[in-house]
Design a protein around this motif. Sequence first.
Motif, PDB file in Angstrom:
ATOM      1  N   HIS A 132       0.830  -1.217   0.000  1.00 28.68           N
ATOM      2  CA  HIS A 132       0.000   0.000   0.000  1.00 28.68           C
ATOM      3  C   HIS A 132       0.861   1.263   0.000  1.00 28.68           C
ATOM      4  N   LEU A 148      -0.069  -5.462  -7.416  1.00 28.19           N
ATOM      5  CA  LEU A 148      -1.197  -5.996  -6.646  1.00 28.19           C
ATOM      6  C   LEU A 148      -1.068  -7.509  -6.459  1.00 28.19           C
ATOM      7  N   LEU A 199       0.021  -9.379  -3.312  1.00 27.29           N
ATOM      8  CA  LEU A 199      -0.913  -9.660  -2.214  1.00 27.29           C
ATOM      9  C   LEU A 199      -1.682 -10.957  -2.423  1.00 27.29           C
ATOM     10  N   MET A 244      -0.751 -13.839  -0.167  1.00 20.01           N
ATOM     11  CA  MET A 244      -1.219 -13.796   1.232  1.00 20.01           C
ATOM     12  C   MET A 244      -2.454 -14.704   1.323  1.00 20.01           C
ATOM     13  N   SER A 258     -10.875   2.474   3.948  1.00 22.76           N
ATOM     14  CA  SER A 258     -11.199   2.074   2.578  1.00 22.76           C
ATOM     15  C   SER A 258     -10.182   2.694   1.639  1.00 22.76           C
ATOM     16  N   GLY A 259      -9.845   1.971   0.583  1.00 24.32           N
ATOM     17  CA  GLY A 259      -8.952   2.514  -0.439  1.00 24.32           C
ATOM     18  C   GLY A 259      -9.507   3.793  -1.041  1.00 24.32           C
ATOM     19  N   GLN A 260     -10.815   4.007  -0.914  1.00 19.77           N
ATOM     20  CA  GLN A 260     -11.388   5.247  -1.454  1.00 19.77           C
ATOM     21  C   GLN A 260     -10.908   6.468  -0.665  1.00 19.77           C
ATOM     22  N   PHE A 291      -5.146   8.269  -4.807  1.00 17.85           N
ATOM     23  CA  PHE A 291      -6.233   7.867  -5.697  1.00 17.85           C
ATOM     24  C   PHE A 291      -7.235   9.011  -5.863  1.00 17.85           C
ATOM     25  N   ARG A 318      -8.116  -1.094 -11.817  1.00 15.92           N
ATOM     26  CA  ARG A 318      -9.373  -1.353 -11.096  1.00 15.92           C
ATOM     27  C   ARG A 318      -9.825  -2.803 -11.266  1.00 15.92           C
ATOM     28  N   HIS A 353      -7.586  -5.021  -9.174  1.00 16.32           N
ATOM     29  CA  HIS A 353      -7.902  -4.813  -7.766  1.00 16.32           C
ATOM     30  C   HIS A 353      -9.168  -5.569  -7.377  1.00 16.32           C
ATOM     31  N   ILE A 375      -9.655  -8.468  -4.590  1.00 16.77           N
ATOM     32  CA  ILE A 375     -10.692  -8.494  -3.550  1.00 16.77           C
ATOM     33  C   ILE A 375     -11.358  -9.869  -3.524  1.00 16.77           C
ATOM     34  N   SER A 419      -9.157 -12.370  -1.950  1.00 15.93           N
ATOM     35  CA  SER A 419      -8.877 -12.209  -0.512  1.00 15.93           C
ATOM     36  C   SER A 419     -10.118 -12.373   0.351  1.00 15.93           C
ATOM     37  N   SER A 422     -17.544  -4.587   2.331  1.00 15.37           N
ATOM     38  CA  SER A 422     -16.326  -3.851   2.659  1.00 15.37           C
ATOM     39  C   SER A 422     -16.340  -3.486   4.134  1.00 15.37           C
ATOM     40  N   ARG A 481     -20.516  -2.005   3.094  1.00 14.97           N
ATOM     41  CA  ARG A 481     -21.273  -1.994   1.849  1.00 14.97           C
ATOM     42  C   ARG A 481     -20.723  -3.054   0.906  1.00 14.97           C
ATOM     43  N   VAL A 530     -18.964  -5.010  -1.974  1.00 15.87           N
ATOM     44  CA  VAL A 530     -17.819  -4.575  -2.794  1.00 15.87           C
ATOM     45  C   VAL A 530     -18.255  -4.306  -4.235  1.00 15.87           C
TER      46      VAL A 530
HETATM   47  C1  HEM Z   1      -6.063  -7.757   0.139  1.00 11.96           C
HETATM   48  C2  HEM Z   1      -5.969  -6.631  -0.497  1.00 11.96           C
HETATM   49  C3  HEM Z   1      -7.096  -5.677  -0.696  1.00 11.96           C
HETATM   50  C4  HEM Z   1      -8.415  -5.813  -0.409  1.00 11.96           C
HETATM   51  C5  HEM Z   1      -9.139  -7.006   0.205  1.00 11.96           C
HETATM   52  C6  HEM Z   1      -9.055  -4.581  -0.786  1.00 11.96           C
HETATM   53  C7  HEM Z   1     -10.393  -4.330  -0.618  1.00 11.96           C
HETATM   54  C8  HEM Z   1     -11.038  -3.184  -1.000  1.00 11.96           C
HETATM   55  C9  HEM Z   1     -12.451  -2.926  -0.825  1.00 11.96           C
HETATM   56  C10 HEM Z   1     -13.435  -3.900  -0.158  1.00 11.96           C
HETATM   57  C11 HEM Z   1     -12.712  -1.709  -1.316  1.00 11.96           C
HETATM   58  C12 HEM Z   1     -14.068  -0.971  -1.293  1.00 11.96           C
HETATM   59  C13 HEM Z   1     -14.161  -0.247   0.027  1.00 11.96           C
HETATM   60  C14 HEM Z   1     -15.345   0.686   0.219  1.00 11.96           C
HETATM   61  O1  HEM Z   1     -16.438   0.251   0.557  1.00 11.96           O
HETATM   62  O2  HEM Z   1     -15.122   1.903   0.045  1.00 11.96           O
HETATM   63  C15 HEM Z   1     -11.455  -1.180  -1.834  1.00 11.96           C
HETATM   64  C16 HEM Z   1     -11.313   0.025  -2.465  1.00 11.96           C
HETATM   65  C17 HEM Z   1     -10.111   0.490  -2.939  1.00 11.96           C
HETATM   66  N1  HEM Z   1      -8.862  -0.069  -2.722  1.00 11.96           N
HETATM   67 FE1  HEM Z   1      -8.490  -1.903  -2.042  1.00 11.96          FE
HETATM   68  N2  HEM Z   1      -8.131  -3.728  -1.296  1.00 11.96           N
HETATM   69  C18 HEM Z   1      -6.917  -4.347  -1.249  1.00 11.96           C
HETATM   70  C19 HEM Z   1      -5.687  -3.837  -1.656  1.00 11.96           C
HETATM   71  C20 HEM Z   1      -5.513  -2.605  -2.188  1.00 11.96           C
HETATM   72  C21 HEM Z   1      -4.251  -2.048  -2.604  1.00 11.96           C
HETATM   73  C22 HEM Z   1      -2.883  -2.723  -2.507  1.00 11.96           C
HETATM   74  C23 HEM Z   1      -4.490  -0.824  -3.073  1.00 11.96           C
HETATM   75  C24 HEM Z   1      -3.422   0.074  -3.590  1.00 11.96           C
HETATM   76  C25 HEM Z   1      -3.557   1.296  -3.908  1.00 11.96           C
HETATM   77  C26 HEM Z   1      -5.923  -0.582  -2.967  1.00 11.96           C
HETATM   78  C27 HEM Z   1      -6.577   0.551  -3.347  1.00 11.96           C
HETATM   79  C28 HEM Z   1      -7.940   0.729  -3.322  1.00 11.96           C
HETATM   80  C29 HEM Z   1      -8.588   1.843  -3.952  1.00 11.96           C
HETATM   81  C30 HEM Z   1      -7.905   2.961  -4.720  1.00 11.96           C
HETATM   82  C31 HEM Z   1      -9.958   1.694  -3.722  1.00 11.96           C
HETATM   83  C32 HEM Z   1     -11.070   2.592  -4.276  1.00 11.96           C
HETATM   84  C33 HEM Z   1     -11.384   1.991  -5.655  1.00 11.96           C
HETATM   85  C34 HEM Z   1     -12.458   2.700  -6.466  1.00 11.96           C
HETATM   86  O3  HEM Z   1     -13.130   3.607  -5.954  1.00 11.96           O
HETATM   87  O4  HEM Z   1     -12.633   2.298  -7.633  1.00 11.96           O
HETATM   88  N3  HEM Z   1      -6.508  -1.685  -2.423  1.00 11.96           N
HETATM   89  N4  HEM Z   1     -10.463  -2.100  -1.618  1.00 11.96           N
END
Ligand code: HEM
Length: 248
Positions: free
Chosen positions: A49, A96, A99, A102, A118-120, A125, A182, A185, A189, A192, A199, A203, A205
């Motif tokens: 990350h 990505l 991961l 894992m 949340s990644g959001q 980003f 995307r 990613h 998800i 994993s 999430s 909410r 995914v």
């Molecule tokens: C095991 C690894 C990962 C899992 C299980 C995971 C899971 C998730 C989930 C469930 C969300 C939606 C969350 C919400 O409700 O807002 C999300 C969003 C996001 N995650 Fe991850 N994530 C992982 C790894 C990563 C990594 C390494 C990055 C690197 C930057 C990342 C970047 C993001 C971004 C940018 C979003 C927003 C995506 C969008 O709006 O289109 N994630 N992630």
Amino acid sequence: MNRSEYEVMMRGAGQLDYEIYLNTARLLACQKTPEDLCNPDELQFMIVHQVEELWMKLMATTLLDIHDEMLAGNTFKALTLFRRVHICQEMMTTQLSLLETMSPKDYQEIRLLLGNGSGQESPGFRVLLKMPKDLWATFEAVYLESGNRTLEQVYDSEYRHDDTYMIAEALAEFDEQFQKFRNAHMQLIYRSIGVAANSLKGRPVEILNEGLRQKFFPALWTVRAEMTDRWGGSYGQKRAKLEPKADA
Ligand code: HEM
């Protein structure tokens, strides 16, 4: 091997010029210490990350420079910088898959520590989502409107593989690479936490599906579809089968 001895070595003393210039003491202190990790995979989770955030910082900074170069009409420089951004995007997607080494169980242990993050909420980003609007406005003003040209002319009726075409393709590549990230990613998800899981914000995914369909520069995709319709006018919806060659 003496584990703790090596762990001290990994941090470095922070005194050498290399360490001072790169601020390695702070950089290498940005992860939890070995004794604080919930399991060995948590270190990888944090590092992936953090590295991705750094690539996004580099991309966003480079996009600012690209914007300035486009305004100045420096197409070659803008294209070189676009290449940098595209490579960062490719690396973000490739990384990505680290991961995926894992296990789902190891991730569940890590996930207990993530609050409702949340990644959001990623700063990199979020800024990258905003920038394409400005880039497009500048592309239109500098490359289309000032030359009184339409995308149709650039891509089809007056196609000449020129500066405007090259910048448009660099923008399309950015759009496409973003989608590739995307999509990868989303697969991560699924791998994993499974399909149709919730999430940490509670909410589904599947809310991310909207992003999977998002195009930053829709006109660049429409222009191709319109070409397909126009060129297809010569043979209709479906072409006749090719005849075998006489000497085959
Ligand atoms: C095991 C690894 C990962 C899992 C299980 C995971 C899971 C998730 C989930 C469930 C969300 C939606 C969350 C919400 O409700 O807002 C999300 C969003 C996001 N995650 Fe991850 N994530 C992982 C790894 C990563 C990594 C390494 C990055 C690197 C930057 C990342 C970047 C993001 C971004 C940018 C979003 C927003 C995506 C969008 O709006 O289109 N994630 N992630």
